[in-house]
Design a protein around this motif. Structure first.
Motif, mmCIF file in Angstrom:
data_model
loop_
_atom_site.group_PDB
_atom_site.id
_atom_site.type_symbol
_atom_site.label_atom_id
_atom_site.label_comp_id
_atom_site.label_asym_id
_atom_site.label_seq_id
_atom_site.Cartn_x
_atom_site.Cartn_y
_atom_site.Cartn_z
ATOM 1 N N UNK A 65 8.106 3.557 -6.847
ATOM 2 C CA UNK A 65 7.133 4.648 -6.789
ATOM 3 C C UNK A 65 5.887 4.336 -7.607
ATOM 4 N N UNK A 66 4.739 4.488 -6.965
ATOM 5 C CA UNK A 66 3.463 4.285 -7.635
ATOM 6 C C UNK A 66 2.979 2.846 -7.661
ATOM 7 N N UNK A 67 3.859 1.901 -7.303
ATOM 8 C CA UNK A 67 3.462 0.497 -7.349
ATOM 9 C C UNK A 67 3.593 -0.203 -6.000
ATOM 10 N N UNK A 68 4.557 0.201 -5.202
ATOM 11 C CA UNK A 68 4.817 -0.459 -3.926
ATOM 12 C C UNK A 68 4.426 0.469 -2.776
ATOM 13 N N UNK A 69 4.042 -0.157 -1.662
ATOM 14 C CA UNK A 69 3.703 0.610 -0.472
ATOM 15 C C UNK A 69 4.349 -0.036 0.747
ATOM 16 N N UNK A 70 5.113 0.744 1.482
ATOM 17 C CA UNK A 70 5.699 0.259 2.728
ATOM 18 C C UNK A 70 4.825 0.732 3.882
ATOM 19 N N UNK A 71 4.686 -0.131 4.876
ATOM 20 C CA UNK A 71 3.908 0.240 6.056
ATOM 21 C C UNK A 71 4.461 -0.525 7.251
ATOM 22 N N UNK A 72 4.047 -0.127 8.424
ATOM 23 C CA UNK A 72 4.489 -0.834 9.622
ATOM 24 C C UNK A 72 3.325 -0.981 10.592
ATOM 25 N N UNK A 73 3.389 -2.047 11.359
ATOM 26 C CA UNK A 73 2.406 -2.315 12.403
ATOM 27 C C UNK A 73 3.171 -2.349 13.713
ATOM 28 N N UNK A 74 3.044 -1.301 14.497
ATOM 29 C CA UNK A 74 3.807 -1.215 15.738
ATOM 30 C C UNK A 74 3.404 -2.313 16.727
ATOM 31 N N UNK A 75 2.145 -2.673 16.734
ATOM 32 C CA UNK A 75 1.673 -3.686 17.680
ATOM 33 C C UNK A 75 2.291 -5.052 17.384
ATOM 34 N N UNK A 76 2.455 -5.368 16.102
ATOM 35 C CA UNK A 76 3.042 -6.655 15.707
ATOM 36 C C UNK A 76 4.537 -6.560 15.458
ATOM 37 N N UNK A 77 5.068 -5.331 15.570
ATOM 38 C CA UNK A 77 6.503 -5.112 15.313
ATOM 39 C C UNK A 77 6.908 -5.656 13.939
ATOM 40 N N UNK A 78 6.102 -5.328 12.964
ATOM 41 C CA UNK A 78 6.256 -5.870 11.606
ATOM 42 C C UNK A 78 6.207 -4.742 10.590
ATOM 43 N N UNK A 79 7.022 -4.891 9.551
ATOM 44 C CA UNK A 79 7.003 -3.978 8.421
ATOM 45 C C UNK A 79 6.552 -4.756 7.198
ATOM 46 N N UNK A 80 5.752 -4.108 6.366
ATOM 47 C CA UNK A 80 5.209 -4.753 5.187
ATOM 48 C C UNK A 80 5.649 -4.025 3.923
ATOM 49 N N UNK A 81 5.645 -4.769 2.835
ATOM 50 C CA UNK A 81 5.855 -4.173 1.519
ATOM 51 C C UNK A 81 4.791 -4.751 0.593
ATOM 52 N N UNK A 82 3.811 -3.935 0.279
ATOM 53 C CA UNK A 82 2.772 -4.329 -0.666
ATOM 54 C C UNK A 82 3.261 -3.987 -2.059
ATOM 55 N N UNK A 83 3.313 -4.989 -2.920
ATOM 56 C CA UNK A 83 3.835 -4.800 -4.269
ATOM 57 C C UNK A 83 2.743 -5.124 -5.281
ATOM 58 N N UNK A 84 2.403 -4.149 -6.087
ATOM 59 C CA UNK A 84 1.386 -4.306 -7.123
ATOM 60 C C UNK A 84 1.992 -4.121 -8.505
ATOM 61 N N UNK A 85 1.257 -4.568 -9.513
ATOM 62 C CA UNK A 85 1.699 -4.425 -10.906
ATOM 63 C C UNK A 85 3.120 -4.929 -11.103
ATOM 64 N N UNK A 86 3.389 -6.095 -10.559
ATOM 65 C CA UNK A 86 4.741 -6.646 -10.631
ATOM 66 C C UNK A 86 5.104 -7.014 -12.064
ATOM 67 N N UNK A 87 6.381 -6.806 -12.383
ATOM 68 C CA UNK A 87 6.915 -7.089 -13.706
ATOM 69 C C UNK A 87 8.145 -7.980 -13.584
ATOM 70 N N UNK A 88 8.537 -8.648 -14.668
ATOM 71 C CA UNK A 88 9.717 -9.520 -14.589
ATOM 72 C C UNK A 88 10.966 -8.822 -14.039
ATOM 73 N N UNK A 89 11.121 -7.536 -14.281
ATOM 74 C CA UNK A 89 12.272 -6.808 -13.744
ATOM 75 C C UNK A 89 12.256 -6.703 -12.228
ATOM 76 N N UNK A 90 11.136 -7.012 -11.616
ATOM 77 C CA UNK A 90 11.048 -6.986 -10.154
ATOM 78 C C UNK A 90 11.568 -8.275 -9.529
ATOM 79 N N UNK A 91 11.896 -9.243 -10.352
ATOM 80 C CA UNK A 91 12.430 -10.505 -9.849
ATOM 81 C C UNK A 91 13.751 -10.269 -9.131
#
Length: 126
Positions: A65-91
């Motif tokens: 919450x507040x750092x990651x964003x999920x989205x989808x592109x129906x035309x490309x049949x693809x889902x994305x996960x944009x991850x910002x402010x990554x920290x070592x615990x995200x490994x």
């Protein structure tokens, strides 16, 4: 046959960003629930984010919450996960998953999803 191919993982310093991609074949992202989970060594698989089929409603796990964003592109049949402010615990290894659009199980439950990708490694380190 249903397949999910994740990409976009890698090594990033603390505070950095990555965008993961998940290309779905054999199904369409607009009619099935799509989700991201992650698993760190020695830990259980953790829910990150999900997007539902019909209305595109989005759900996030506590860590995202507040750092990651999920989205989808129906035309490309693809889902994305944009991850910002990554920290070592995200490994972790990040997995993409797909499941029925209408299910009685909550989106954060791994058993809700019937197909999984092979995972992509995300390492956050200086």
């Amino acid at each position: 046959q249903v397949n999910l191919i994740e990409s976009g993982g890698g090594l990033v310093p603390p505070g950095g960003s990555l965008r993961l991609s998940c290309v779905l074949s054999g199904r369409t992202v607009s009619t099935y629930a799509m989700a991201w989970f992650r698993q760190a060594p020695g830990k259980e698989r953790e829910f990150v984010a999900a997007i539902n089929a019909r209305y595109g409603k989005i759900y996030y796990g506590t860590s995202a919450k507040g750092r990651f964003t999920i989205s989808r592109d129906n035309a490309d049949n693809t889902v994305y996960l944009q991850m910002n402010s990554l920290q070592p615990d995200d490994t972790a290894v990040y997995y993409c998953a797909t499941g029925p659009g209408d299910s009685g199980s909550p989106y954060y439950v791994p058993a809700r999803y019937d197909y999984w990708g092979q995972g992509t490694q995300v390492t956050v380190s200086s």
